[in-house]
Write a protein that holds these residues in place. Structure first.
Motif, PDB file in Angstrom:
ATOM      1  N   ILE A 114       0.846  -1.197   0.000  1.00 47.15           N
ATOM      2  CA  ILE A 114       0.000   0.000   0.000  1.00 47.15           C
ATOM      3  C   ILE A 114       0.885   1.252   0.000  1.00 47.15           C
ATOM      4  CG2 ILE A 114      -0.222  -0.110   2.532  1.00 47.15           C
ATOM      5  CD1 ILE A 114      -3.079   1.026   2.165  1.00 47.15           C
ATOM      6  N   SER A 115       0.485   2.246  -0.794  1.00 48.53           N
ATOM      7  CA  SER A 115       1.213   3.523  -0.852  1.00 48.53           C
ATOM      8  C   SER A 115       0.218   4.678  -0.905  1.00 48.53           C
ATOM      9  CB  SER A 115       2.074   3.606  -2.124  1.00 48.53           C
ATOM     10  OG  SER A 115       2.949   2.517  -2.222  1.00 48.53           O
ATOM     11  N   VAL A 116       0.587   5.775  -0.296  1.00 49.47           N
ATOM     12  CA  VAL A 116      -0.232   6.994  -0.326  1.00 49.47           C
ATOM     13  C   VAL A 116       0.691   8.199  -0.507  1.00 49.47           C
ATOM     14  CG1 VAL A 116      -1.836   8.443   0.965  1.00 49.47           C
ATOM     15  CG2 VAL A 116      -1.955   5.973   1.228  1.00 49.47           C
ATOM     16  N   GLY A 130      -5.770  15.805   6.235  1.00 54.56           N
ATOM     17  CA  GLY A 130      -6.561  14.572   6.206  1.00 54.56           C
ATOM     18  C   GLY A 130      -6.704  13.896   4.856  1.00 54.56           C
ATOM     19  N   ASN A 158      11.044   9.042   7.612  1.00 51.84           N
ATOM     20  CA  ASN A 158       9.783   9.577   7.077  1.00 51.84           C
ATOM     21  C   ASN A 158       8.707   9.558   8.181  1.00 51.84           C
ATOM     22  OD1 ASN A 158       7.559  10.287   5.559  1.00 51.84           O
ATOM     23  ND2 ASN A 158       7.954   8.822   3.915  1.00 51.84           N
ATOM     24  N   PHE A 199       0.570   5.595   8.996  1.00 49.93           N
ATOM     25  CA  PHE A 199       0.273   4.160   8.986  1.00 49.93           C
ATOM     26  C   PHE A 199       0.121   3.618  10.410  1.00 49.93           C
ATOM     27  CE2 PHE A 199       1.756   4.684   4.635  1.00 49.93           C
ATOM     28  CZ  PHE A 199       0.846   3.897   3.946  1.00 49.93           C
TER      29      PHE A 199
HETATM   30  C1  LIG Z   1       2.883  10.924   4.462  1.00 51.31           C
HETATM   31  C2  LIG Z   1       1.834  11.754   3.719  1.00 51.31           C
HETATM   32  C3  LIG Z   1       1.120  10.831   2.722  1.00 51.31           C
HETATM   33  C4  LIG Z   1       0.826  12.328   4.731  1.00 51.31           C
HETATM   34  O1  LIG Z   1      -0.184  13.024   3.972  1.00 51.31           O
HETATM   35  P1  LIG Z   1      -1.179  14.087   4.674  1.00 51.31           P
HETATM   36  O2  LIG Z   1      -2.349  14.259   3.789  1.00 51.31           O
HETATM   37  O3  LIG Z   1      -0.407  15.295   5.051  1.00 51.31           O
HETATM   38  O4  LIG Z   1      -1.608  13.313   5.988  1.00 51.31           O
HETATM   39  P2  LIG Z   1      -2.971  13.579   6.826  1.00 51.31           P
HETATM   40  O5  LIG Z   1      -3.210  15.042   6.925  1.00 51.31           O
HETATM   41  O6  LIG Z   1      -4.048  12.726   6.276  1.00 51.31           O
HETATM   42  O7  LIG Z   1      -2.559  13.060   8.260  1.00 51.31           O
HETATM   43  C5  LIG Z   1      -2.870  11.743   8.691  1.00 51.31           C
HETATM   44  C6  LIG Z   1      -1.952  11.363   9.824  1.00 51.31           C
HETATM   45  O8  LIG Z   1      -0.615  11.265   9.335  1.00 51.31           O
HETATM   46  C7  LIG Z   1       0.289  11.724  10.340  1.00 51.31           C
HETATM   47  N1  LIG Z   1       1.034  12.874   9.830  1.00 51.31           N
HETATM   48  C8  LIG Z   1       0.792  13.555   8.685  1.00 51.31           C
HETATM   49  N2  LIG Z   1       1.724  14.519   8.530  1.00 51.31           N
HETATM   50  C9  LIG Z   1       2.529  14.452   9.596  1.00 51.31           C
HETATM   51  C10 LIG Z   1       3.698  15.158   9.987  1.00 51.31           C
HETATM   52  N3  LIG Z   1       4.210  16.147   9.248  1.00 51.31           N
HETATM   53  N4  LIG Z   1       4.323  14.787  11.137  1.00 51.31           N
HETATM   54  C11 LIG Z   1       3.839  13.786  11.895  1.00 51.31           C
HETATM   55  N5  LIG Z   1       2.726  13.072  11.567  1.00 51.31           N
HETATM   56  C12 LIG Z   1       2.107  13.407  10.436  1.00 51.31           C
HETATM   57  C13 LIG Z   1      -0.553  12.067  11.547  1.00 51.31           C
HETATM   58  O9  LIG Z   1      -0.635  10.902  12.348  1.00 51.31           O
HETATM   59  C14 LIG Z   1      -1.887  12.365  10.949  1.00 51.31           C
HETATM   60  O10 LIG Z   1      -2.961  12.131  11.799  1.00 51.31           O
HETATM   61  P3  LIG Z   1      -3.334  13.192  12.952  1.00 51.31           P
HETATM   62  O11 LIG Z   1      -3.337  14.523  12.297  1.00 51.31           O
HETATM   63  O12 LIG Z   1      -4.679  12.712  13.383  1.00 51.31           O
HETATM   64  O13 LIG Z   1      -2.294  13.012  13.971  1.00 51.31           O
HETATM   65  C15 LIG Z   1       2.492  12.942   2.960  1.00 51.31           C
HETATM   66  O14 LIG Z   1       3.366  13.619   3.847  1.00 51.31           O
HETATM   67  C16 LIG Z   1       3.267  12.525   1.735  1.00 51.31           C
HETATM   68  O15 LIG Z   1       2.707  12.440   0.649  1.00 51.31           O
HETATM   69  N6  LIG Z   1       4.572  12.243   1.888  1.00 51.31           N
HETATM   70  C17 LIG Z   1       5.389  11.852   0.744  1.00 51.31           C
HETATM   71  C18 LIG Z   1       5.017  10.477   0.206  1.00 51.31           C
HETATM   72  C19 LIG Z   1       5.184   9.416   1.264  1.00 51.31           C
HETATM   73  O16 LIG Z   1       6.116   9.437   2.056  1.00 51.31           O
HETATM   74  N7  LIG Z   1       4.264   8.445   1.259  1.00 51.31           N
HETATM   75  C20 LIG Z   1       4.329   7.343   2.191  1.00 51.31           C
HETATM   76  C21 LIG Z   1       5.095   6.208   1.637  1.00 51.31           C
HETATM   77  S1  LIG Z   1       4.004   5.074   0.864  1.00 51.31           S
END
Ligand SMILES: CC(C)(COP(=O)(O)OP(=O)(O)OC[C@H]1O[C@@H](n2cnc3c(N)ncnc32)[C@H](O)[C@@H]1OP(=O)(O)O)[C@@H](O)C(=O)NCCC(=O)NCCS
Length: 171
Positions: A90-92, A102, A131, A138
């Motif tokens: 899984i990747s996001v 969110g 990261n 996750f």
């Molecule tokens: C990781 C990533 C997908 C998070 O996306 P996002 O839309 O900002 O995340 P969300 O706003 O949905 O946050 C969901 C949860 O992620 C965590 N999170 C998100 N950003 C964070 C940050 N900068 N520091 C710590 N926790 C973080 C938190 O637990 C958060 O939940 P909470 O706010 O209830 O605590 C984004 O930073 C990204 O695209 N990174 C690059 C690609 C990557 O690393 N993908 C993962 C590998 S598959």
């Protein structure tokens, strides 16, 4: 198709979305450790990258917000060896300008449902140890650490550990 945040829609990616999906991916290729690719994918590699998603069991989804692609999520086979068919990777990825509100959580929750529908039992995520955002994302969704692959990668002049996490959808 499931929408979680008001004004945001999670849906399957269409071919018209692919350039936006790639734009988000390539930003991370060049500027982040979310992927260990080091250069943007050629057209041929992009086709190979998209190929697993022709099967409905392995969706490529997008979060659309105000007509714009804010992020994408994917399920891919963990291995092409068929005994692994119960597992998927899984990747996001979320556009840099759309983080922290969110989008990733919505994409992830939708993918968990899609995996269940597709009969996938085990989801695996590979995350560079530094990261923190991804690890927290996750972790909060219930993924648990199953080990650290030490010093397996190198990017931006840094040697990187990679953590493996899993989630068992039948437990
Ligand atoms: C990781 C990533 C997908 C998070 O996306 P996002 O839309 O900002 O995340 P969300 O706003 O949905 O946050 C969901 C949860 O992620 C965590 N999170 C998100 N950003 C964070 C940050 N900068 N520091 C710590 N926790 C973080 C938190 O637990 C958060 O939940 P909470 O706010 O209830 O605590 C984004 O930073 C990204 O695209 N990174 C690059 C690609 C990557 O690393 N993908 C993962 C590998 S598959």
């Amino acid at each position: 198709m499931i929408g979680f945040n008001e004004g945001m829609k999670i849906r399957d990616a269409s071919p018209a979305d692919h350039p936006f999906v790639m734009e988000i991916y390539h930003d991370e290729v060049l500027n982040g450790v979310g992927t260990f690719d080091l250069e943007p994918l050629s057209d041929e590699k992009q086709r190979a990258w998209l190929a697993p998603h022709t099967a409905s069991r392995y969706p490529l989804t997008v979060a659309e917000e105000g007509g714009r692609i804010a992020g994408w999520g994917s399920l891919k086979p963990w291995s092409d060896r068929r005994a692994y068919a119960r597992s998927a990777e899984i990747s996001v990825y979320v556009h840099r300008d759309c983080r922290g509100r969110g989008v990733a959580r919505s994409l992830l929750m939708d993918l968990l449902e899609r995996a269940r529908e597709g009969g996938i039992v085990v989801l695996i995520a590979r995350i560079a140890a530094e990261n923190k955002a991804s690890r927290a994302l996750f972790g909060r969704a219930g993924f648990q650490s199953i080990g650290m692959m030490r010093r397996v990668g190198e990017k931006f002049g840094r040697v990187l550990d990679v953590e493996l996490l899993d989630l068992h959808l039948d437990s």
